[in-house]
Write a protein that holds these residues in place. Structure first.
Motif, PDB file in Angstrom:
ATOM      1  N   ILE A 375       0.835  -1.205   0.000  1.00  0.00           N
ATOM      2  CA  ILE A 375       0.000   0.000   0.000  1.00  0.00           C
ATOM      3  C   ILE A 375       0.868   1.253   0.000  1.00  0.00           C
ATOM      4  O   ILE A 375       0.635   2.202  -0.753  1.00  0.00           O
ATOM      5  N   LYS A 376       1.905   1.249   0.823  1.00  0.00           N
ATOM      6  CA  LYS A 376       2.746   2.432   0.962  1.00  0.00           C
ATOM      7  C   LYS A 376       3.573   2.708  -0.283  1.00  0.00           C
ATOM      8  O   LYS A 376       3.852   3.866  -0.609  1.00  0.00           O
ATOM      9  N   LEU A 377       3.986   1.651  -1.000  1.00  0.00           N
ATOM     10  CA  LEU A 377       4.809   1.844  -2.189  1.00  0.00           C
ATOM     11  C   LEU A 377       3.985   2.144  -3.435  1.00  0.00           C
ATOM     12  O   LEU A 377       4.343   3.001  -4.240  1.00  0.00           O
ATOM     13  N   SER A 378       2.879   1.416  -3.619  1.00  0.00           N
ATOM     14  CA  SER A 378       2.164   1.499  -4.895  1.00  0.00           C
ATOM     15  C   SER A 378       1.416   2.820  -5.079  1.00  0.00           C
ATOM     16  O   SER A 378       1.307   3.316  -6.209  1.00  0.00           O
ATOM     17  N   THR A 379       0.912   3.404  -4.009  1.00  0.00           N
ATOM     18  CA  THR A 379       0.100   4.620  -4.157  1.00  0.00           C
ATOM     19  C   THR A 379       0.908   5.813  -4.676  1.00  0.00           C
ATOM     20  O   THR A 379       0.511   6.447  -5.662  1.00  0.00           O
ATOM     21  N   PRO A 380       2.062   6.163  -4.056  1.00  0.00           N
ATOM     22  CA  PRO A 380       2.831   7.277  -4.637  1.00  0.00           C
ATOM     23  C   PRO A 380       3.340   6.976  -6.039  1.00  0.00           C
ATOM     24  O   PRO A 380       3.488   7.890  -6.852  1.00  0.00           O
ATOM     25  N   LEU A 381       3.606   5.693  -6.332  1.00  0.00           N
ATOM     26  CA  LEU A 381       4.034   5.345  -7.685  1.00  0.00           C
ATOM     27  C   LEU A 381       2.932   5.657  -8.696  1.00  0.00           C
ATOM     28  O   LEU A 381       3.201   6.178  -9.783  1.00  0.00           O
ATOM     29  N   ALA A 382       1.691   5.345  -8.355  1.00  0.00           N
ATOM     30  CA  ALA A 382       0.574   5.618  -9.265  1.00  0.00           C
ATOM     31  C   ALA A 382       0.415   7.110  -9.499  1.00  0.00           C
ATOM     32  O   ALA A 382       0.152   7.554 -10.620  1.00  0.00           O
ATOM     33  N   VAL A 383       0.593   7.907  -8.441  1.00  0.00           N
ATOM     34  CA  VAL A 383       0.464   9.362  -8.574  1.00  0.00           C
ATOM     35  C   VAL A 383       1.588   9.921  -9.433  1.00  0.00           C
ATOM     36  O   VAL A 383       1.363  10.715 -10.356  1.00  0.00           O
ATOM     37  N   ARG A 384       2.821   9.500  -9.158  1.00  0.00           N
ATOM     38  CA  ARG A 384       3.950  10.007  -9.950  1.00  0.00           C
ATOM     39  C   ARG A 384       3.847   9.573 -11.407  1.00  0.00           C
ATOM     40  O   ARG A 384       4.183  10.332 -12.315  1.00  0.00           O
ATOM     41  N   ARG A 670      -6.884   3.139 -10.455  1.00  0.00           N
ATOM     42  CA  ARG A 670      -5.774   2.191 -10.325  1.00  0.00           C
ATOM     43  C   ARG A 670      -5.413   2.010  -8.860  1.00  0.00           C
ATOM     44  O   ARG A 670      -5.120   0.885  -8.415  1.00  0.00           O
ATOM     45  N   ILE A 671      -5.424   3.098  -8.110  1.00  0.00           N
ATOM     46  CA  ILE A 671      -5.115   3.014  -6.681  1.00  0.00           C
ATOM     47  C   ILE A 671      -6.164   2.186  -5.954  1.00  0.00           C
ATOM     48  O   ILE A 671      -5.836   1.343  -5.104  1.00  0.00           O
ATOM     49  N   ARG A 672      -7.443   2.369  -6.295  1.00  0.00           N
ATOM     50  CA  ARG A 672      -8.499   1.578  -5.644  1.00  0.00           C
ATOM     51  C   ARG A 672      -8.370   0.100  -6.005  1.00  0.00           C
ATOM     52  O   ARG A 672      -8.572  -0.779  -5.135  1.00  0.00           O
ATOM     53  N   ARG A 673      -8.044  -0.188  -7.262  1.00  0.00           N
ATOM     54  CA  ARG A 673      -7.851  -1.596  -7.651  1.00  0.00           C
ATOM     55  C   ARG A 673      -6.652  -2.197  -6.923  1.00  0.00           C
ATOM     56  O   ARG A 673      -6.673  -3.378  -6.544  1.00  0.00           O
ATOM     57  N   ASN A 674      -5.611  -1.400  -6.751  1.00  0.00           N
ATOM     58  CA  ASN A 674      -4.446  -1.892  -6.011  1.00  0.00           C
ATOM     59  C   ASN A 674      -4.832  -2.284  -4.590  1.00  0.00           C
ATOM     60  O   ASN A 674      -4.383  -3.322  -4.073  1.00  0.00           O
ATOM     61  N   TYR A 675      -5.656  -1.442  -3.933  1.00  0.00           N
ATOM     62  CA  TYR A 675      -6.106  -1.763  -2.581  1.00  0.00           C
ATOM     63  C   TYR A 675      -6.803  -3.122  -2.559  1.00  0.00           C
ATOM     64  O   TYR A 675      -6.548  -3.970  -1.691  1.00  0.00           O
ATOM     65  N   GLY A 676      -7.715  -3.327  -3.508  1.00  0.00           N
ATOM     66  CA  GLY A 676      -8.454  -4.589  -3.553  1.00  0.00           C
ATOM     67  C   GLY A 676      -7.533  -5.780  -3.730  1.00  0.00           C
ATOM     68  O   GLY A 676      -7.689  -6.814  -3.059  1.00  0.00           O
ATOM     69  N   PHE A 677      -6.569  -5.642  -4.659  1.00  0.00           N
ATOM     70  CA  PHE A 677      -5.639  -6.752  -4.913  1.00  0.00           C
ATOM     71  C   PHE A 677      -4.757  -7.016  -3.704  1.00  0.00           C
ATOM     72  O   PHE A 677      -4.520  -8.173  -3.321  1.00  0.00           O
ATOM     73  N   THR A 707       3.775  -7.472  -4.301  1.00  0.00           N
ATOM     74  CA  THR A 707       4.112  -6.064  -4.119  1.00  0.00           C
ATOM     75  C   THR A 707       4.760  -5.488  -5.374  1.00  0.00           C
ATOM     76  O   THR A 707       4.422  -4.392  -5.824  1.00  0.00           O
ATOM     77  N   VAL A 708       5.692  -6.254  -5.967  1.00  0.00           N
ATOM     78  CA  VAL A 708       6.353  -5.794  -7.192  1.00  0.00           C
ATOM     79  C   VAL A 708       5.346  -5.655  -8.326  1.00  0.00           C
ATOM     80  O   VAL A 708       5.366  -4.682  -9.087  1.00  0.00           O
ATOM     81  N   LEU A 709       4.421  -6.635  -8.435  1.00  0.00           N
ATOM     82  CA  LEU A 709       3.407  -6.557  -9.488  1.00  0.00           C
ATOM     83  C   LEU A 709       2.494  -5.342  -9.286  1.00  0.00           C
ATOM     84  O   LEU A 709       2.101  -4.682 -10.255  1.00  0.00           O
ATOM     85  N   THR A 710       2.157  -5.069  -8.030  1.00  0.00           N
ATOM     86  CA  THR A 710       1.319  -3.896  -7.749  1.00  0.00           C
ATOM     87  C   THR A 710       2.039  -2.614  -8.132  1.00  0.00           C
ATOM     88  O   THR A 710       1.450  -1.698  -8.730  1.00  0.00           O
ATOM     89  N   CYS A 711       3.331  -2.544  -7.804  1.00  0.00           N
ATOM     90  CA  CYS A 711       4.116  -1.364  -8.184  1.00  0.00           C
ATOM     91  C   CYS A 711       4.199  -1.236  -9.703  1.00  0.00           C
ATOM     92  O   CYS A 711       4.086  -0.134 -10.255  1.00  0.00           O
ATOM     93  N   ALA A 712       4.412  -2.372 -10.378  1.00  0.00           N
ATOM     94  CA  ALA A 712       4.493  -2.347 -11.840  1.00  0.00           C
ATOM     95  C   ALA A 712       3.159  -1.913 -12.446  1.00  0.00           C
ATOM     96  O   ALA A 712       3.122  -1.175 -13.435  1.00  0.00           O
ATOM     97  N   HIS A 713       2.060  -2.351 -11.852  1.00  0.00           N
ATOM     98  CA  HIS A 713       0.739  -1.933 -12.331  1.00  0.00           C
ATOM     99  C   HIS A 713       0.540  -0.432 -12.141  1.00  0.00           C
ATOM    100  O   HIS A 713      -0.043   0.251 -13.002  1.00  0.00           O
ATOM    101  N   MET A 715       2.879   1.750 -12.240  1.00  0.00           N
ATOM    102  CA  MET A 715       3.770   2.427 -13.178  1.00  0.00           C
ATOM    103  C   MET A 715       3.422   2.165 -14.637  1.00  0.00           C
ATOM    104  O   MET A 715       4.057   2.740 -15.524  1.00  0.00           O
ATOM    105  N   ARG A 716       2.451   1.325 -14.893  1.00  0.00           N
ATOM    106  CA  ARG A 716       2.194   0.846 -16.255  1.00  0.00           C
ATOM    107  C   ARG A 716       2.083   1.955 -17.289  1.00  0.00           C
ATOM    108  O   ARG A 716       2.598   1.824 -18.404  1.00  0.00           O
ATOM    109  N   PRO A 717       1.455   3.111 -16.994  1.00  0.00           N
ATOM    110  CA  PRO A 717       1.340   4.146 -18.036  1.00  0.00           C
ATOM    111  C   PRO A 717       2.671   4.702 -18.521  1.00  0.00           C
ATOM    112  O   PRO A 717       2.744   5.233 -19.628  1.00  0.00           O
ATOM    113  N   VAL A 718       3.715   4.600 -17.699  1.00  0.00           N
ATOM    114  CA  VAL A 718       4.983   5.225 -18.088  1.00  0.00           C
ATOM    115  C   VAL A 718       6.084   4.213 -18.342  1.00  0.00           C
ATOM    116  O   VAL A 718       7.205   4.599 -18.668  1.00  0.00           O
ATOM    117  N   LEU A 719       5.798   2.935 -18.198  1.00  0.00           N
ATOM    118  CA  LEU A 719       6.812   1.940 -18.501  1.00  0.00           C
ATOM    119  C   LEU A 719       7.093   1.931 -19.997  1.00  0.00           C
ATOM    120  O   LEU A 719       6.172   2.061 -20.807  1.00  0.00           O
TER     121      LEU A 719
END
Length: 722
Positions: A375-384, A670-677, A707-713, A715-719
Motif C-alpha cells: 500500500i505504501k509503495l504502490s500509491t505514490p508510484l501511481a500518482v507520480r 488504479r489506486i483503488r484496484r491496487n487496494y483490492g488486490f 508487491t512488485v506486481l502492484t508497483c508495476a501496475h 507504473m504501467r502508463p509510463v513503462l
C-alpha cells in the motif's frame, strides 16, 4: 536604415538587421561628439524598431540621425557571432560534445548529453539486481552466505530499531521483524528473498520518481539552448551546461537569461515577471542583478555569471515543484497513514497465531505477508506515473494533490479570452468620434498599447504597423490599471483607453456620440475598446477574438466528462459572450465580470460542495486560479497566471486538459484496484501460511512478488513499451 521619427534626445529607427543595429551602435559610440553621453539603445523584436536615447540637445540629435542614415549599407555579418538571436542547431565545430557527423536532436541539446541523461529500462534494472544477487550467492562459500546476507539487510534492521526507539510501530518495524524472524529461524532463503524484492520495489519507485523529476524539470527550464560567452575578448558559443561562475555571458534581445548574475555591460529592458510577478519589463544597467529565466525584451546585456545550472534561483524553484512531497495527494497521505496503522494489527495477529498453535514459523507467516508495504509503495508510484503521463501529453501538474483535485473536479470555470478563443485577436474596425480621424485614434492607441504584452494590445499595435502608421511617443508615462485599461497624458490632456466599465462607468465618459458604432460592434459579437481624451469620447476600436479551432471538440468532450457545472466567464459585453456561448453550445455563462467577480463565483461553487477547476490565462485570472481547488493556465498566458496555476498546459491543445483529467481519474481507479488486490492476495497468503500449506520462503516470495506486481501496475502508463 530608416529613421522613423525624432525629437530632441529621442530617435526611433528601423535597423533592418541585427548586423545593421550593431554597426550603428558602434558608429554612434565612436563619434567624438557623442562620447560620454551615456547612449541608451534598445530594440523591440515585436516592432523590429530600435529606440535611441541621448541628451536632449537638438544638435546632438541631428548628428545621431546623420550617423544612423550613414549606415544605410551595413557591413557583412560578423562571422564571429553567427545568428546570435536564432535557434540554430549546434554544430560539431562549436559544440565539442556532439560526435562528428551526428545530427543534433534539439537546438542546443547534444546527442551525447541526451544519451547520458537517459534512464535505464526498469526491466533491465530488475534483471541485473536479480542476477547479481543470485550469482554472488552461487559463487560464495556456504559459511560466508549468512554473514553477507546479514550485511545486506543490516540497514533495514537498523531502520526498524530506529523507529522503535522513537516509539513508532510502522512499516519499517514490520519489514525488520519479518527479516529478523527469518534470520532467527536460520531461514536465510526467506530473508534473502524478502530483501531482494523490497529492493526491487524501492528501485521501481526511485525510477519513476527520477523519470518524473527529469521530465518536469526539463519542461520548467525549457530547452537547453546554447549560450554565448566572452572568451579572450571574443564571443564563443557553448552548451548552457558548460557555463561556469565568472563567465561573461552575452544575452541579446528576445532571449532568456541563462544565469544569475550582475550586469557587466549594456542596458536593456528585462521582463522578470516569471520570478517577481511584475507585469512590466524593468530597466537593467551595469551593476544591476539579473536572474535566470527572465527575458531580455529590448537591448543587449553582458552578464557576470554568479549562479549557474542547479545553483540559479530558477533551478531552485524547479526543484521545489518537482519535489512534490509537500503537495502530495491526499490519497497518498491516506495510504501512508493506513500502512502504518495496519502494522500493530499484524503483530497482534502474529501473537494470536502463536498463542493458538505454539508454532513460531506459523506466527512468523503473518509478518512475512503484510498489507502495509504494498500500500505504501504502490500509491505514490501511481500518482507520480500519472504526473509523468500528463507531462508527456504536454501538461505540467505541479503536485499530487492537484492531480487528485483534478480527478474529483465536478465543476469547471472557463475564461473566454485566450482559452476558448484564440490568443491572437485582430482589429476589424476603428470608429473615430467628433473631429478625431481614424488614423489619429489608431496611431495613438498603438503608441499606448505597445508598452504592454497583452493580446488585445498586440492586436492594436499590429494593425497600426500593417497600415504603416508611425507611433510617435508624445505621451507621458503610461499607467496600467488591472482589468480596466490604460491611463496617460497627451498634450496636457488625460487619455484613457480600455473597457466600457473603465471609461464609462468608472471615469464617467459619455458614450452616446458613438452609440451607432457601439451597437454595430456589439451586434457582430466583437469586443469594443474605448478611447477618451480630455474627458470626451474620441473613438471606438472593434476587436475580433476568433474562437479557438479546438474549442468545439473540447466542449463536446467536456460535456461527456459528466461535470455538474460548466461556466464560461468573460469581461466582455453580453453580445460577445452570447455569440461564443451559442457557437460552442455553452448553457451557462456570465459577461462583464471583474477579477473580484471571478473569485466570488469560485467561492460560490465551492460553498455548494463542488470541486472547482478554473481555467484562465490572464493577469486578472490569477486570483481565481489560486482560489479554485485546481487552477489551470495556458502556455501563452500571463507569467503571473502561469506561476499561480496548479496545472499548466504547455501546448496550444485544449484537449490536453481533458486528457489529464482522464489520466487523473484512471490513476485514482488504479489506486483503488491496487487496494483490492493487496487486501485479497495477502489475506489469502496469510491464511495459507498459517495453515501450513506453503513454506515461509514461498509465502515471502508470493507476498513480495505481489508487491512488485502492484508497483508495476501503478507504473504501467509510463513503462517503456519496448
Amino acid at each position: 536604415m530608416l529613421v522613423n521619427h525624432q525629437i530632441p534626445g529621442r530617435i526611433r529607427f528601423t535597423p533592418g538587421s541585427a548586423a545593421a543595429l550593431e554597426a550603428a551602435t558602434r558608429a554612434l559610440e565612436a563619434a567624438p561628439a557623442l562620447r560620454g553621453q551615456a547612449l541608451d539603445i534598445t530594440y523591440s523584436p515585436r516592432t523590429r524598431r530600435a529606440l535611441l536615447l541621448l541628451r536632449a540637445d537638438e544638435a546632438l540629435t541631428a548628428l545621431a540621425v546623420d550617423i544612423l542614415l550613414a549606415q544605410a549599407q551595413p557591413p557583412a555579418p560578423d562571422p564571429g557571432l553567427p545568428a546570435l538571436a536564432e535557434d540554430a542547431c549546434c554544430q560539431p565545430a562549436v559544440c565539442r560534445r556532439t560526435p562528428p557527423g551526428a545530427e543534433c536532436l534539439l537546438p542546443g541539446v547534444c546527442q551525447a548529453d541526451r544519451q547520458r541523461g537517459a534512464l535505464e529500462h526498469p526491466v533491465l534494472i530488475i534483471a541485473r539486481k536479480v542476477a547479481n544477487f543470485y550469482l554472488r550467492r552461487l559463487f560464495m562459500p556456504m559459511w560466508l552466505r549468512p554473514w553477507w546476507l546479514a550485511w545486506q539487510v543490516a540497514p533495514l534492521l537498523l531502520g526498524g530499531l530506529r523507529s522503535l526507539a522513537r516509539g513508532r510501530l510502522d512499516v519499517a518495524v514490520l519489514d525488520a521483524a519479518a527479516i529478523g524472524s527469518s534470520l532467527a529461524l536460520r531461514d536465510f532463503n526467506t530473508a534473502g528473498t524478502i530483501f531482494l524484492l523490497l529492493d526491487i520495489s524501492e528501485t521501481l519507485e526511485e525510477w519513476t520518481r527520477e523519470k518524473s523529476r527529469g521530465n518536469i524539470a526539463a519542461m520548467l527550464r525549457g530547452e537547453d539552448r546554447p549560450a554565448w560567452v566572452l572568451r579572450q575578448g571574443q564571443p564563443v558559443r557553448i552548451p548552457a551546461g558548460e557555463l561556469q561562475a565568472g563567465d561573461l555571458v552575452i544575452v541579446k534581445s528576445g532571449l532568456a537569461i541563462p544565469v544569475d548574475g550582475v550586469v557587466a555591460d549594456g542596458t536593456a529592458m528585462v521582463n522578470q515577471s516569471s520570478m517577481t510577478g511584475e507585469p512590466l519589463a524593468v530597466r537593467k544597467a551595469v551593476g544591476h542583478e539579473v536572474l535566470a529565466g527572465t527575458v531580455v525584451e529590448e537591448g543587449d546585456l553582458t552578464i557576470l555569471a554568479e549562479g549557474v545550472g542547479d545553483h540559479t534561483r530558477l533551478a531552485q524553484i524547479a526543484q521545489v515543484i518537482t519535489e512534490s512531497e509537500s503537495m502530495r495527494a491526499e490519497v497518498h497521505s491516506q495510504a501512508v497513514r493506513m500502512a502504518d496503522r495496519i502494522v500493530p494489527f499484524s503483530f497482534i495477529l502474529a501473537g494470536l497465531v502463536f498463542a493458538v498453535t505454539r508454532n513460531v514459523r506459523q506466527a512468523a507467516a503473518v509478518l512475512l505477508a503484510d498489507y502495509s508495504c504494498a500500500i505504501k509503495l504502490s500509491t505514490p508510484l501511481a500518482v507520480r506515473a500519472a504526473i509523468l503521463e500528463a507531462a508527456r501529453r504536454g501538461v505540467l501538474v505541479k503536485g499530487g494533490k492537484h492531480l487528485e483535485a483534478l480527478a474529483r473536479a465536478d465543476a469547471i470555470i472557463l475564461d473566454k479570452t485566450g482559452t476558448l478563443t484564440q490568443a491572437r485577436p485582430s482589429v476589424v474596425d476603428v470608429c473615430p468620434v467628433g473631429d478625431y480621424s481614424r488614423e489619429y485614434i489608431l496611431r495613438h492607441a498603438a503608441c499606448l498599447e505597445e508598452h504592454f504584452p497583452h493580446p488585445v494590445a498586440e492586436a492594436v499595435v499590429r494593425k497600426a504597423e500593417e497600415e504603416g502608421l508611425d507611433h510617435r511617443e508624445r505621451h507621458a508615462e503610461v499607467e496600467y490599471i488591472l482589468a480596466h485599461g490604460i491611463s496617460s497624458t497627451l498634450d496636457g490632456q488625460r487619455v484613457l483607453l480600455g473597457s466600457r466599465h473603465f471609461v464609462h462607468e468608472d471615469e464617467g465618459v459619455d458614450l452616446d456620440p458613438a452609440e451607432e458604432s457601439i451597437r454595430r460592434c456589439a451586434a457582430s459579437g466583437h469586443t469594443a475598446l474605448y478611447m477618451a481624451i480630455g474627458g470626451q469620447l474620441a473613438g471606438v476600436i472593434c476587436i475580433e477574438d476568433p474562437i479557438h479551432p479546438d474549442a468545439p471538440r473540447f466542449m463536446r468532450r467536456l460535456e461527456n466528462m459528466g461535470l455538474s457545472r460548466i461556466i464560461m466567464l468573460t469581461g466582455d459585453g453580453e453580445a460577445s459572450a452570447r455569440r461564443v456561448a451559442e457557437e460552442l453550445g455553452i448553457k451557462e455563462y456570465r459577461a462583464g465580470v471583474l477579477p473580484t467577480d471571478k473569485t466570488a463565483i469560485v467561492d460560490e461553487l465551492r460553498a455548494a460542495g463542488l470541486t472547482v477547476a478554473m481555467v484562465g490565462d490572464g493577469i486578472n485570472d490569477s486570483a481565481a486560479l489560486t482560489r479554485a481547488d485546481v487552477g489551470v493556465s495556458m502556455k501563452h498566458g500571463a507569467d503571473i497566471a502561469r506561476e499561480a496555476c496548479d496545472v499548466l498546459l504547455t501546448t496550444p491543445r485544449l484537449d490536453g486538459l481533458l486528457d489529464t483529467m482522464a489520466i487523473a481519474r484512471r490513476a485514482m481507479r488504479r489506486i483503488r484496484r491496487n487496494y483490492g488486490f493487496i487486501v485479497g492476495s495477502n489475506t489469502l497468503f496469510i491464511a495459507l501460511g498459517v495453515a501450513g500449506l506453503i513454506s515461509p520462503a514461498l509465502l515471502a516470495l508470493l507476498h513480495n512478488a505481489g508487491t512488485v506486481l502492484t508497483c508495476a501496475h501503478s507504473m504501467r502508463p509510463v513503462l517503456p513499451r519496448h
